[in-house]
Design a protein around this motif. Structure first.
Motif, mmCIF file in Angstrom:
data_model
loop_
_atom_site.group_PDB
_atom_site.id
_atom_site.type_symbol
_atom_site.label_atom_id
_atom_site.label_comp_id
_atom_site.label_asym_id
_atom_site.label_seq_id
_atom_site.Cartn_x
_atom_site.Cartn_y
_atom_site.Cartn_z
ATOM 1 N N TRP A 59 0.866 -1.177 0.000
ATOM 2 C CA TRP A 59 0.000 0.000 0.000
ATOM 3 C C TRP A 59 0.904 1.229 0.000
ATOM 4 O O TRP A 59 1.216 1.787 1.051
ATOM 5 N N PRO A 60 1.383 1.663 -1.177
ATOM 6 C CA PRO A 60 2.299 2.809 -1.230
ATOM 7 C C PRO A 60 1.583 4.092 -0.804
ATOM 8 O O PRO A 60 0.510 4.412 -1.314
ATOM 9 N N ILE A 61 2.190 4.788 0.140
ATOM 10 C CA ILE A 61 1.667 6.081 0.579
ATOM 11 C C ILE A 61 2.840 7.051 0.710
ATOM 12 O O ILE A 61 3.980 6.632 0.920
ATOM 13 N N PRO A 62 2.565 8.353 0.601
ATOM 14 C CA PRO A 62 3.638 9.330 0.777
ATOM 15 C C PRO A 62 3.968 9.511 2.254
ATOM 16 O O PRO A 62 3.164 9.187 3.133
ATOM 17 N N ASP A 63 5.143 10.041 2.512
ATOM 18 C CA ASP A 63 5.535 10.423 3.869
ATOM 19 C C ASP A 63 5.139 11.884 4.041
ATOM 20 O O ASP A 63 5.975 12.767 4.203
ATOM 21 N N GLY A 64 3.838 12.124 3.929
ATOM 22 C CA GLY A 64 3.287 13.471 3.990
ATOM 23 C C GLY A 64 1.780 13.375 4.157
ATOM 24 O O GLY A 64 1.274 12.327 4.548
ATOM 25 N N PRO A 65 1.063 14.442 3.824
ATOM 26 C CA PRO A 65 -0.392 14.423 4.007
ATOM 27 C C PRO A 65 -1.043 13.248 3.270
ATOM 28 O O PRO A 65 -0.676 12.937 2.139
ATOM 29 N N LEU A 66 -1.989 12.609 3.953
ATOM 30 C CA LEU A 66 -2.695 11.462 3.379
ATOM 31 C C LEU A 66 -4.158 11.830 3.179
ATOM 32 O O LEU A 66 -4.752 12.524 4.001
ATOM 33 N N ASP A 67 -4.740 11.318 2.088
ATOM 34 C CA ASP A 67 -6.167 11.532 1.882
ATOM 35 C C ASP A 67 -6.950 10.424 2.593
ATOM 36 O O ASP A 67 -6.368 9.502 3.169
ATOM 37 N N GLY A 68 -8.264 10.528 2.545
ATOM 38 C CA GLY A 68 -9.113 9.568 3.245
ATOM 39 C C GLY A 68 -8.904 8.137 2.782
ATOM 40 O O GLY A 68 -8.906 7.206 3.594
ATOM 41 N N THR A 69 -8.713 7.939 1.488
ATOM 42 C CA THR A 69 -8.486 6.596 0.958
ATOM 43 C C THR A 69 -7.174 6.014 1.477
ATOM 44 O O THR A 69 -7.107 4.846 1.851
ATOM 45 N N GLN A 70 -6.127 6.837 1.510
ATOM 46 C CA GLN A 70 -4.837 6.377 2.016
ATOM 47 C C GLN A 70 -4.920 6.040 3.504
ATOM 48 O O GLN A 70 -4.374 5.025 3.945
ATOM 49 N N LEU A 71 -5.623 6.872 4.277
ATOM 50 C CA LEU A 71 -5.795 6.591 5.700
ATOM 51 C C LEU A 71 -6.601 5.316 5.914
ATOM 52 O O LEU A 71 -6.291 4.525 6.814
ATOM 53 N N ALA A 72 -7.606 5.086 5.068
ATOM 54 C CA ALA A 72 -8.387 3.845 5.169
ATOM 55 C C ALA A 72 -7.489 2.634 4.922
ATOM 56 O O ALA A 72 -7.604 1.604 5.600
ATOM 57 N N GLY A 73 -6.567 2.743 3.971
ATOM 58 C CA GLY A 73 -5.622 1.659 3.707
ATOM 59 C C GLY A 73 -4.697 1.415 4.886
ATOM 60 O O GLY A 73 -4.416 0.259 5.227
ATOM 61 N N VAL A 74 -4.229 2.476 5.523
ATOM 62 C CA VAL A 74 -3.388 2.340 6.719
ATOM 63 C C VAL A 74 -4.171 1.599 7.804
ATOM 64 O O VAL A 74 -3.634 0.701 8.464
ATOM 65 N N MET A 75 -5.422 1.953 7.974
ATOM 66 C CA MET A 75 -6.256 1.306 8.987
ATOM 67 C C MET A 75 -6.458 -0.178 8.669
ATOM 68 O O MET A 75 -6.415 -1.020 9.571
ATOM 69 N N ARG A 76 -6.645 -0.510 7.393
ATOM 70 C CA ARG A 76 -6.796 -1.922 6.995
ATOM 71 C C ARG A 76 -5.515 -2.706 7.257
ATOM 72 O O ARG A 76 -5.563 -3.847 7.721
ATOM 73 N N LEU A 77 -4.370 -2.103 6.951
ATOM 74 C CA LEU A 77 -3.092 -2.781 7.218
ATOM 75 C C LEU A 77 -2.915 -3.016 8.712
ATOM 76 O O LEU A 77 -2.480 -4.098 9.121
ATOM 77 N N ALA A 78 -3.235 -2.024 9.525
ATOM 78 C CA ALA A 78 -3.112 -2.171 10.982
ATOM 79 C C ALA A 78 -4.026 -3.280 11.493
ATOM 80 O O ALA A 78 -3.634 -4.069 12.358
#
Length: 168
Positions: free
Chosen positions: A70-89
Motif C-alpha cells: 500500500w504505497p503512501i507518501p511520507d506526507g499528508p494522506l487523503d481519506g483513501t490512504q488513511l483507510a488503507g493504513v487502517m486496513r493494514l493495521a
C-alpha cells in the motif's frame, strides 16, 4: 517531512528491522551496518506477513510469503490512504492474534511504517502516546518524526480519515 532518500539530518537506522512488541516488527529498505556502511534490508522468509508502504524492487519477500503493498507518501494522506493504513493495521493485529510474525516497512522504517504499527498498537489497547513512545524506544528516536502522522495518531485515524474525506 519526508524521510525517503537522502534527507539531511535523518540517519539510516542501525538495524534492518526492530521488534516493537512480540511478533510485530518495523523496518525499512536500508540500514547502516556495524561498520557504518549502508546495506540493503532484503526480506526473505523471516516473517509470515510483510506489509510494504514503499515498494522497491529486489527487497523481497520470498515467493509464498503473504505480502500487502500500500504505497503512501511520507506526507499528508487523503481519506483513501488513511483507510488503507487502517486496513493494514487491522490485518497486522489479526496476524498477531494468530501467532504470526509481521513486518511493516517503508524506506527507513520510521514514519509510514510507524503510522501502521502505532495504529495496530492503539487497536490493541495502547494510547497513541504510549504507542509512539514504545516505537521510538524500540526502533529509533527518529521513528514518527513526521509530526503530521503524530497528529493523525493523537486525533485517531478514524477521525483523521473523516476530516480528510470532508475536506475533499
Amino acid at each position: 517531512m519526508r524521510t525517503r532518500g537522502k534527507q539531511p539530518g535523518v540517519p539510516a537506522p542501525q538495524n534492518p528491522w526492530s521488534e516493537i512488541v512480540p511478533g510485530l516488527w518495523m523496518g525499512g529498505h536500508e540500514f547502516r551496518n556495524r561498520s557504518g556502511h549502508l546495506e540493503l534490508a532484503v526480506v526473505r522468509d523471516e516473517f509470515d506477513l510483510v506489509q510494504t508502504l514503499l515498494r522497491l524492487p529486489g527487497h523481497g519477500p520470498d515467493a509464498g510469503i503473504e505480502h500487502h503493498v500500500w504505497p503512501i507518501p511520507d506526507g499528508p494522506l487523503d481519506g483513501t490512504q488513511l483507510a488503507g493504513v487502517m486496513r493494514l493495521a487491522q490485518a497486522a493485529s489479526e496476524a498477531l492474534d494468530e501467532g504470526r510474525r509481521v513486518l511493516v516497512r517503508c524506506y527507513h522504517g520510521y514514519n509510514r511504517s510507524g503510522l501502521v504499527v502505532a495504529h495496530a498498537l492503539v487497536r490493541r489497547g495502547h494510547s497513541a502516546d504510549e504507542a509512539i513512545r514504545l516505537i521510538r524506544s524500540r526502533r529509533s528516536p527518529w521513528a514518527l518524526h513526521n509530526e503530521l502522522f503524530v497528529a493523525y495518531l493523537r486525533a485517531g485515524l478514524p477521525t483523521a480519515r473523516l476530516l480528510e474525506d470532508l475536506a475533499e
